[in-house]
Design a protein around this motif. Structure first.
Motif, short mmCIF file in Angstrom:
data_model
loop_
_atom_site.label_atom_id
_atom_site.label_comp_id
_atom_site.label_asym_id
_atom_site.label_seq_id
_atom_site.Cartn_x
_atom_site.Cartn_y
_atom_site.Cartn_z
N LEU A 196 0.84 -1.20 0.00
CA LEU A 196 0.00 0.00 0.00
C LEU A 196 0.87 1.25 0.00
O LEU A 196 1.96 1.25 0.60
CB LEU A 196 -0.95 -0.01 1.21
CG LEU A 196 -2.37 -0.51 0.84
CD1 LEU A 196 -2.34 -1.96 0.45
CD2 LEU A 196 -3.36 -0.26 1.96
N VAL A 222 -12.89 -6.48 1.89
CA VAL A 222 -11.69 -5.84 2.43
C VAL A 222 -11.60 -6.08 3.94
O VAL A 222 -12.61 -6.22 4.63
CB VAL A 222 -11.60 -4.32 2.09
CG1 VAL A 222 -11.17 -4.11 0.66
CG2 VAL A 222 -12.89 -3.60 2.39
N MET A 223 -10.37 -6.10 4.39
CA MET A 223 -10.04 -6.50 5.76
C MET A 223 -10.80 -5.71 6.84
O MET A 223 -11.19 -6.27 7.86
CB MET A 223 -8.54 -6.26 5.87
CG MET A 223 -7.85 -6.64 7.09
SD MET A 223 -6.10 -6.63 6.74
CE MET A 223 -5.69 -4.91 6.63
N CYS A 224 -11.00 -4.41 6.60
CA CYS A 224 -11.66 -3.58 7.61
C CYS A 224 -13.10 -3.99 7.85
O CYS A 224 -13.70 -3.59 8.85
CB CYS A 224 -11.61 -2.12 7.19
SG CYS A 224 -12.16 -1.89 5.48
N ILE A 253 -16.57 3.06 8.00
CA ILE A 253 -15.12 2.86 7.95
C ILE A 253 -14.46 4.07 7.30
O ILE A 253 -14.97 4.61 6.31
CB ILE A 253 -14.81 1.55 7.19
CG1 ILE A 253 -15.30 0.35 8.04
CG2 ILE A 253 -13.33 1.43 6.86
CD1 ILE A 253 -15.43 -0.94 7.29
N VAL A 254 -13.33 4.49 7.88
CA VAL A 254 -12.61 5.67 7.37
C VAL A 254 -11.76 5.24 6.17
O VAL A 254 -11.00 4.27 6.27
CB VAL A 254 -11.70 6.25 8.48
CG1 VAL A 254 -10.96 7.48 7.98
CG2 VAL A 254 -12.52 6.58 9.73
N CYS A 276 -8.19 -0.67 10.44
CA CYS A 276 -7.21 -1.64 9.93
C CYS A 276 -5.82 -1.13 10.27
O CYS A 276 -5.63 0.02 10.69
CB CYS A 276 -7.35 -1.84 8.42
SG CYS A 276 -6.77 -0.40 7.49
N HIS A 331 -5.32 5.29 -0.24
CA HIS A 331 -4.50 4.09 0.00
C HIS A 331 -5.35 2.82 -0.12
O HIS A 331 -4.86 1.74 -0.39
CB HIS A 331 -3.81 4.16 1.36
CG HIS A 331 -4.75 4.18 2.52
ND1 HIS A 331 -5.61 5.22 2.76
CD2 HIS A 331 -4.99 3.27 3.50
CE1 HIS A 331 -6.33 4.97 3.85
NE2 HIS A 331 -5.98 3.79 4.31
N CYS A 332 -6.69 2.98 0.13
CA CYS A 332 -7.60 1.82 0.10
C CYS A 332 -7.62 1.14 -1.27
O CYS A 332 -7.99 -0.04 -1.38
CB CYS A 332 -9.01 2.26 0.48
SG CYS A 332 -9.11 2.92 2.15
N CYS A 340 -6.16 -2.26 -1.44
CA CYS A 340 -6.91 -3.44 -0.96
C CYS A 340 -7.89 -3.97 -1.98
O CYS A 340 -8.42 -5.07 -1.83
CB CYS A 340 -7.68 -3.09 0.31
SG CYS A 340 -6.65 -2.66 1.70
N PHE A 400 -3.47 -0.39 8.25
CA PHE A 400 -3.02 0.71 7.38
C PHE A 400 -3.55 2.04 7.89
O PHE A 400 -2.82 3.03 7.92
CB PHE A 400 -3.46 0.46 5.93
CG PHE A 400 -3.00 -0.87 5.39
CD1 PHE A 400 -1.65 -1.12 5.22
CD2 PHE A 400 -3.91 -1.86 5.08
CE1 PHE A 400 -1.20 -2.34 4.76
CE2 PHE A 400 -3.48 -3.09 4.61
CZ PHE A 400 -2.13 -3.33 4.45
N ASN A 401 -4.82 2.05 8.29
CA ASN A 401 -5.36 3.28 8.86
C ASN A 401 -4.60 3.65 10.13
O ASN A 401 -4.39 4.83 10.42
CB ASN A 401 -6.86 3.12 9.17
CG ASN A 401 -7.70 3.27 7.92
OD1 ASN A 401 -7.18 3.34 6.82
ND2 ASN A 401 -9.01 3.31 8.08
S1 SF4 Z 1 -6.81 0.34 3.76
FE1 SF4 Z 1 -8.93 1.00 3.46
S2 SF4 Z 1 -9.96 -0.67 2.35
FE2 SF4 Z 1 -8.02 -1.45 3.16
S3 SF4 Z 1 -8.60 -2.41 5.06
FE3 SF4 Z 1 -7.97 -0.33 5.54
S4 SF4 Z 1 -9.80 0.96 5.50
FE4 SF4 Z 1 -10.28 -1.00 4.51
#
Ligand code: SF4
Ligand code: SF4
Length: 362
Positions: free
Chosen positions: A259, A293-295, A340-341, A310, A345-346, A349, A312-313
């Motif tokens: 990412l 997606v993981m979140c 979800i924020v 997640c 970058h998302c 995913c 990454f956030n």
């Molecule tokens: S980077 Fe974005 S899409 Fe990926 S898991 Fe995190 S919030 Fe969800």
């Protein structure tokens, strides 16, 4: 483009961005970059606009399955692609009080998987205590993300394979490639050979043997500004090469997309590949991956107890929206009722087969 002529990550970093006081160590700066340029002038759709077009905005959680806890940003390595900006110079690690709060949440969670990550989680001085306590919660799948070389980094870590075995921990280890050249380019000289030794030590106590029930999975990520290849084909190639060259076995390979965050973002900018990479991610947008997606099934706990959608956030300092946003106030029902924020970058995913800490998602 052939992978061999694509831009590759050039070696491990010497220090974290944080230690170098680099402007990109500031998460606000990263978020500004991710919102500016081609996204600000409308050349590329923002992630929000793209998922809205697919009828998937706002992104909402489904059933919580994975509680991921970051024990700290300290690491014995300084890999060139690291989205955590981890390294030996990072001092942010979870203290025992926050771990106790996490244990309280683990005791109440409906998640079937507990996922300990870092940095190198084993470097937290309370790591073993925490694993011993958490293992008693009876969570179905207890993952520790180990970078492998930590097992050889110091005598005090040499018995980690036995410790993992004792607590039936599922070991997930990063191993960018089955060749020395590609792995060392990304993680530093000598990392491949140490990783091989560590894998042999894990195999010696039963990890990777399907009969033992001791799971050892590997994580592959590309060595440059391109998307990963097919996960099943890569798993086949890794298994073949590691068995033929070293008699090493493992269970599964997770293939993950890099990412555009932190040191990988720094690499993209420094090598002049940022725009091309973002275009590739946007072009490969897969609406089916958005559902997975993981979140949507994970919550991430930071070293100081802050809650994120997640990992990454977390690294971008984007806390969960609304309250509670700290492990001390953990309330799963309230947390599951949130938006979800997201940011650009998302796209990492949702490109191609999608990507998560558990590999591809479609
Ligand atoms: S980077 Fe974005 S899409 Fe990926 S898991 Fe995190 S919030 Fe969800
Ligand atoms: S081993 Fe993992 S956490 Fe440590 S620097 Fe490398 S990518 Fe980052």
């Amino acid at each position: 483009m052939e992978e061999s002529i694509m831009p590759q990550i050039r070696g491990a970093a010497k220090k974290s961005l944080h230690a170098k006081h680099d402007a990109l160590a500031d998460t606000q700066r990263q978020l500004e970059l991710l919102s500016g340029g081609m996204f600000a002038d409308g050349e590329l759709p923002t992630f929000k606009a793209r998922i809205a077009q697919a009828g998937k905005f706002p992104l909402r959680p489904k059933k919580l399955e994975i509680l991921q806890i970051n024990l700290g940003y300290m690491c014995n390595q300084v890999c060139g692609h690291c989205h955590v900006d981890a390294g030996p110079d990072r001092r942010e690690i979870m203290d025992r009080h926050t771990m106790e709060l996490c244990l309280g949440a683990i005791g109440r969670t409906g998640a079937h998987t507990l996922d300990l990550t870092g940095g190198a989680p084993e470097m937290n001085p309370d790591f073993r205590w925490f694993v011993e306590e958490a293992a008693q919660a009876g969570i179905q799948d207890f993952i520790v993300r180990s970078n492998l070389t930590i097992i050889l980094a110091n005598k005090k870590y040499h018995d980690l394979p036995d410790f993992f075995k004792k607590h039936r921990v599922h070991v997930v280890s990063s191993m960018p490639h089955y060749t020395r050249g590609k792995t060392d380019k990304q993680r530093g000289d000598g990392v491949f050979d140490k990783s091989i030794k560590a894998l042999k030590m894990l195999n010696a106590v039963g990890y990777g043997d399907p009969e033992s029930g001791l799971r050892l999975d590997l994580v592959h990520n590309p060595s440059g500004a391109f998307l990963p290849g097919d996960q099943a084909a890569l798993e086949h190639d890794f298994k073949k090469a590691l068995w033929e060259d070293f008699n090493i076995v493992f269970n599964h390979l997770f293939s993950i997309t890099n990412l555009p965050i932190s040191r990988f973002l720094d690499y993209l900018l420094a090598s002049d590949n940022y725009e091309e990479y973002m275009v590739a991610l946007v072009d490969a947008f897969n609406p089916a991956a958005v559902e997975q997606v993981m979140c949507t099934n994970t919550l991430s706990v930071g070293w100081d107890g802050t809650l994120y959608d997640c990992d990454f956030n977390q690294m971008l300092g984007l806390k969960v929206s609304g309250k509670p946003s700290h492990i001390r106030d953990y309330d799963e029902a309230v947390l599951q009722d949130r938006d979800i924020v997201i940011s650009q970058h998302c796209y990492g995913c949702t490109a191609g087969a999608g990507s998560s800490c558990q590999g591809t998602v479609t």
